[in-house]
Design a protein around this motif. Structure first.
Motif, PDB file in Angstrom:
ATOM      1  N   PRO A  52       2.929  22.145   2.668  1.00  0.00           N
ATOM      2  CA  PRO A  52       2.957  20.737   2.251  1.00  0.00           C
ATOM      3  C   PRO A  52       2.096  19.826   3.112  1.00  0.00           C
ATOM      4  CG  PRO A  52       5.155  21.665   2.163  1.00  0.00           C
ATOM      5  CD  PRO A  52       4.286  22.712   2.796  1.00  0.00           C
ATOM      6  N   SER A  53       1.974  20.148   4.400  1.00  0.00           N
ATOM      7  CA  SER A  53       1.183  19.292   5.282  1.00  0.00           C
ATOM      8  C   SER A  53      -0.286  19.266   4.882  1.00  0.00           C
ATOM      9  CB  SER A  53       1.318  19.752   6.735  1.00  0.00           C
ATOM     10  OG  SER A  53       0.751  21.044   6.898  1.00  0.00           O
ATOM     11  N   ALA A  54      -0.748  20.282   4.145  1.00  0.00           N
ATOM     12  CA  ALA A  54      -2.150  20.326   3.729  1.00  0.00           C
ATOM     13  C   ALA A  54      -2.487  19.188   2.777  1.00  0.00           C
ATOM     14  CB  ALA A  54      -2.458  21.662   3.065  1.00  0.00           C
ATOM     15  N   LEU A  55      -1.479  18.652   2.085  1.00  0.00           N
ATOM     16  CA  LEU A  55      -1.730  17.573   1.129  1.00  0.00           C
ATOM     17  C   LEU A  55      -2.189  16.298   1.824  1.00  0.00           C
ATOM     18  CD1 LEU A  55       1.317  18.113  -1.254  1.00  0.00           C
ATOM     19  CD2 LEU A  55      -0.975  19.067  -1.423  1.00  0.00           C
ATOM     20  N   TYR A  56      -1.828  16.167   3.118  1.00  0.00           N
ATOM     21  CA  TYR A  56      -2.237  14.971   3.848  1.00  0.00           C
ATOM     22  C   TYR A  56      -3.744  14.932   4.100  1.00  0.00           C
ATOM     23  CZ  TYR A  56       2.688  14.046   4.767  1.00  0.00           C
ATOM     24  OH  TYR A  56       4.023  13.773   4.634  1.00  0.00           O
ATOM     25  N   ARG A  57      -4.423  16.033   3.874  1.00  0.00           N
ATOM     26  CA  ARG A  57      -5.871  16.017   4.011  1.00  0.00           C
ATOM     27  C   ARG A  57      -6.521  15.241   2.867  1.00  0.00           C
ATOM     28  NH1 ARG A  57      -7.315  19.563   7.876  1.00  0.00           N
ATOM     29  NH2 ARG A  57      -5.866  21.279   8.354  1.00  0.00           N
ATOM     30  N   TYR A  58      -5.778  15.046   1.797  1.00  0.00           N
ATOM     31  CA  TYR A  58      -6.337  14.432   0.587  1.00  0.00           C
ATOM     32  C   TYR A  58      -5.695  13.100   0.230  1.00  0.00           C
ATOM     33  CZ  TYR A  58      -7.998  19.208   0.215  1.00  0.00           C
ATOM     34  OH  TYR A  58      -8.592  20.412   0.493  1.00  0.00           O
ATOM     35  N   PHE A  59      -4.416  12.922   0.564  1.00  0.00           N
ATOM     36  CA  PHE A  59      -3.699  11.701   0.186  1.00  0.00           C
ATOM     37  C   PHE A  59      -2.838  11.220   1.350  1.00  0.00           C
ATOM     38  CE2 PHE A  59      -4.391  14.213  -3.660  1.00  0.00           C
ATOM     39  CZ  PHE A  59      -5.102  13.290  -4.431  1.00  0.00           C
ATOM     40  N   ARG A  60      -2.803   9.902   1.522  1.00  0.00           N
ATOM     41  CA  ARG A  60      -2.022   9.329   2.623  1.00  0.00           C
ATOM     42  C   ARG A  60      -0.538   9.580   2.440  1.00  0.00           C
ATOM     43  NH1 ARG A  60      -5.461   5.279   1.271  1.00  0.00           N
ATOM     44  NH2 ARG A  60      -3.778   4.143   0.224  1.00  0.00           N
ATOM     45  N   ASP A  61      -0.065   9.413   1.192  1.00  0.00           N
ATOM     46  CA  ASP A  61       1.355   9.538   0.890  1.00  0.00           C
ATOM     47  C   ASP A  61       1.503   9.745  -0.610  1.00  0.00           C
ATOM     48  OD1 ASP A  61       0.874   7.003  -0.221  1.00  0.00           O
ATOM     49  OD2 ASP A  61       1.685   5.957   1.517  1.00  0.00           O
ATOM     50  N   THR A  62       2.733   9.807  -1.100  1.00  0.00           N
ATOM     51  CA  THR A  62       2.936  10.061  -2.524  1.00  0.00           C
ATOM     52  C   THR A  62       2.471   8.891  -3.381  1.00  0.00           C
ATOM     53  OG1 THR A  62       5.238   9.335  -2.259  1.00  0.00           O
ATOM     54  CG2 THR A  62       4.826  11.709  -2.265  1.00  0.00           C
ATOM     55  N   ASP A  63       2.499   7.684  -2.833  1.00  0.00           N
ATOM     56  CA  ASP A  63       2.015   6.551  -3.628  1.00  0.00           C
ATOM     57  C   ASP A  63       0.509   6.636  -3.806  1.00  0.00           C
ATOM     58  OD1 ASP A  63       2.873   4.012  -4.958  1.00  0.00           O
ATOM     59  OD2 ASP A  63       1.382   3.166  -3.602  1.00  0.00           O
ATOM     60  N   ASP A  64      -0.190   7.063  -2.775  1.00  0.00           N
ATOM     61  CA  ASP A  64      -1.630   7.266  -2.882  1.00  0.00           C
ATOM     62  C   ASP A  64      -1.926   8.328  -3.941  1.00  0.00           C
ATOM     63  OD1 ASP A  64      -4.322   6.851  -2.149  1.00  0.00           O
ATOM     64  OD2 ASP A  64      -4.261   8.530  -0.735  1.00  0.00           O
ATOM     65  N   LEU A  65      -1.129   9.372  -3.965  1.00  0.00           N
ATOM     66  CA  LEU A  65      -1.290  10.417  -4.983  1.00  0.00           C
ATOM     67  C   LEU A  65      -0.975   9.877  -6.369  1.00  0.00           C
ATOM     68  CD1 LEU A  65      -1.721  13.267  -6.006  1.00  0.00           C
ATOM     69  CD2 LEU A  65       0.592  13.841  -5.216  1.00  0.00           C
ATOM     70  N   LEU A  66       0.051   9.039  -6.476  1.00  0.00           N
ATOM     71  CA  LEU A  66       0.405   8.473  -7.779  1.00  0.00           C
ATOM     72  C   LEU A  66      -0.731   7.611  -8.324  1.00  0.00           C
ATOM     73  CD1 LEU A  66       2.591   8.178  -9.951  1.00  0.00           C
ATOM     74  CD2 LEU A  66       3.454   6.200  -8.698  1.00  0.00           C
ATOM     75  N   LEU A  67      -1.404   6.877  -7.456  1.00  0.00           N
ATOM     76  CA  LEU A  67      -2.543   6.077  -7.895  1.00  0.00           C
ATOM     77  C   LEU A  67      -3.670   6.980  -8.392  1.00  0.00           C
ATOM     78  CD1 LEU A  67      -2.710   3.296  -5.154  1.00  0.00           C
ATOM     79  CD2 LEU A  67      -1.763   3.133  -7.455  1.00  0.00           C
ATOM     80  N   ALA A  68      -3.842   8.121  -7.738  1.00  0.00           N
ATOM     81  CA  ALA A  68      -4.850   9.081  -8.199  1.00  0.00           C
ATOM     82  C   ALA A  68      -4.476   9.662  -9.557  1.00  0.00           C
ATOM     83  CB  ALA A  68      -5.014  10.197  -7.171  1.00  0.00           C
ATOM     84  N   VAL A  69      -3.181   9.888  -9.786  1.00  0.00           N
ATOM     85  CA  VAL A  69      -2.712  10.363 -11.086  1.00  0.00           C
ATOM     86  C   VAL A  69      -2.987   9.296 -12.151  1.00  0.00           C
ATOM     87  CG1 VAL A  69      -0.650  10.912 -12.446  1.00  0.00           C
ATOM     88  CG2 VAL A  69      -0.975  11.951 -10.186  1.00  0.00           C
ATOM     89  N   ALA A  70      -2.694   8.041 -11.822  1.00  0.00           N
ATOM     90  CA  ALA A  70      -2.958   6.945 -12.758  1.00  0.00           C
ATOM     91  C   ALA A  70      -4.437   6.880 -13.102  1.00  0.00           C
ATOM     92  CB  ALA A  70      -2.498   5.618 -12.154  1.00  0.00           C
ATOM     93  N   ASP A  71      -5.283   7.052 -12.101  1.00  0.00           N
ATOM     94  CA  ASP A  71      -6.719   6.992 -12.343  1.00  0.00           C
ATOM     95  C   ASP A  71      -7.195   8.191 -13.153  1.00  0.00           C
ATOM     96  OD1 ASP A  71      -8.889   5.117 -11.557  1.00  0.00           O
ATOM     97  OD2 ASP A  71      -9.839   6.956 -10.843  1.00  0.00           O
ATOM     98  N   GLU A  72      -6.536   9.338 -12.983  1.00  0.00           N
ATOM     99  CA  GLU A  72      -6.881  10.520 -13.767  1.00  0.00           C
ATOM    100  C   GLU A  72      -6.574  10.298 -15.247  1.00  0.00           C
ATOM    101  OE1 GLU A  72      -7.918  14.344 -15.127  1.00  0.00           O
ATOM    102  OE2 GLU A  72      -8.521  13.147 -13.398  1.00  0.00           O
ATOM    103  N   LEU A  73      -5.461   9.628 -15.557  1.00  0.00           N
ATOM    104  CA  LEU A  73      -5.150   9.329 -16.957  1.00  0.00           C
ATOM    105  C   LEU A  73      -6.247   8.469 -17.575  1.00  0.00           C
ATOM    106  CD1 LEU A  73      -1.303   8.603 -16.846  1.00  0.00           C
ATOM    107  CD2 LEU A  73      -2.451  10.622 -17.761  1.00  0.00           C
ATOM    108  N   ILE A  74      -6.723   7.485 -16.814  1.00  0.00           N
ATOM    109  CA  ILE A  74      -7.818   6.647 -17.300  1.00  0.00           C
ATOM    110  C   ILE A  74      -9.069   7.491 -17.496  1.00  0.00           C
ATOM    111  CG2 ILE A  74      -9.304   4.678 -16.765  1.00  0.00           C
ATOM    112  CD1 ILE A  74      -6.954   3.585 -15.053  1.00  0.00           C
ATOM    113  N   GLY A  75      -9.333   8.362 -16.535  1.00  0.00           N
ATOM    114  CA  GLY A  75     -10.515   9.209 -16.618  1.00  0.00           C
ATOM    115  C   GLY A  75     -10.506  10.125 -17.824  1.00  0.00           C
ATOM    116  N   ARG A  76      -9.338  10.619 -18.183  1.00  0.00           N
ATOM    117  CA  ARG A  76      -9.257  11.500 -19.353  1.00  0.00           C
ATOM    118  C   ARG A  76      -9.625  10.752 -20.629  1.00  0.00           C
ATOM    119  NH1 ARG A  76      -4.426  15.943 -18.320  1.00  0.00           N
ATOM    120  NH2 ARG A  76      -5.198  16.562 -16.257  1.00  0.00           N
ATOM    121  N   THR A  77      -9.246   9.488 -20.696  1.00  0.00           N
ATOM    122  CA  THR A  77      -9.656   8.676 -21.842  1.00  0.00           C
ATOM    123  C   THR A  77     -11.165   8.479 -21.852  1.00  0.00           C
ATOM    124  OG1 THR A  77      -7.546   7.484 -21.989  1.00  0.00           O
ATOM    125  CG2 THR A  77      -9.483   6.393 -22.902  1.00  0.00           C
ATOM    126  N   LEU A  78     -11.723   8.129 -20.710  1.00  0.00           N
ATOM    127  CA  LEU A  78     -13.152   7.850 -20.644  1.00  0.00           C
ATOM    128  C   LEU A  78     -13.995   9.081 -20.964  1.00  0.00           C
ATOM    129  CD1 LEU A  78     -13.347   5.584 -17.450  1.00  0.00           C
ATOM    130  CD2 LEU A  78     -13.215   4.890 -19.853  1.00  0.00           C
TER     131      LEU A  78
END
Length: 237
Positions: free
Chosen positions: A57-83
């Motif tokens: 699990p600690s490896a995830l900190y190399r990419y995201f600060r916390d779960t909220d940072d990851l959630l924002l990336a998920v939100a942006d991915e949904l937008i990206g799938r539309t685009l």
């Protein structure tokens, strides 16, 4: 996840997981989206993500600060799938219609993620591209800047709000959805004209209408209002 900043150089390192998979931001986002789809908000923990990825699990900190940072990336991915799937026609009203319907459909494909992300501003690449693109459609149609921004605001909030309403309905237990449908068919459709004349007069249409999303109709109303506003701004002739 708690706040934990990892230097950029460390974030760029790539090491295989226990399963031999090389972690990446995209892989983590895709996995998070799948877990949210299956389990809801409870899935968004480093323990569950680490287990799903076969990684510490600690490896995830190399990419995201916390779960909220990851959630924002998920939100942006949904937008990206539309685009990535939407194509403009060059006619502003047709483009906003097809884009709105595409956004709505893509959010409903991931209703639990939609409910977690529809209010968030990601500040990421896909969202920035979408904001610029929609404003470009409106400015290209001839709307002054203030009007373009206002219509953009209405368009996006309306689309995401209806996506959230419909996503919430999708995530109800099957039994609850059936009971709601039954209420329209068995209770409203049978109300007598003597006590509820307008429901009785419109019952067949009412039952059919309440069984589907109101978003397409609301979108058409918004587009008609925008078109009327543009015609007014242009004046006679």
């Amino acid at each position: 996840m708690s706040e934990r900043v990892v230097p950029d150089g460390e974030r760029r390192r790539r090491r295989p997981t226990k399963r031999g998979t090389v972690l990446s931001e995209q892989l983590i986002v895709d996995t998070a989206l799948r877990l949210i789809h299956e389990h809801g908000a409870a899935a968004l923990t480093v323990r569950r993500l680490g287990a799903a990825l076969g990684a510490d699990p600690s490896a995830l900190y190399r990419y995201f600060r916390d779960t909220d940072d990851l959630l924002l990336a998920v939100a942006d991915e949904l937008i990206g799938r539309t685009l990535r799937t939407w194509r403009p026609s060059g006619e502003w009203r047709s483009d906003l219609r097809s884009l709105g319907l595409r956004i709505h459909a893509d959010y409903l494909a991931h209703p639990r993620a939609a409910l977690l992300t529809f209010t968030r501003v990601t500040g990421r690449a896909n969202e920035m591209r979408s904001v610029d693109m929609i404003l470009g459609i409106l400015r290209g149609a001839g709307f002054p800047d203030a009007e373009a921004v206002r219509i953009y605001h209405v368009f996006v909030d309306q689309t995401l709000s209806f996506a959230a309403i419909d996503a919430a309905a999708f995530t109800l237990p099957e039994e609850n959805r059936e009971l709601e449908e039954l209420a329209w068919r068995e209770r409203y459709a049978r109300l007598p004209a003597g006590t509820h004349p307008h429901v009785a007069a419109t019952a067949p249409v009412l039952v059919a209408e309440m069984g589907r999303s109101a978003y397409p109709a609301a979108l058409e109303m918004m587009l008609s209002a925008a078109a009327a506003r543009l015609a007014h701004l242009r004046g006679p002739g």
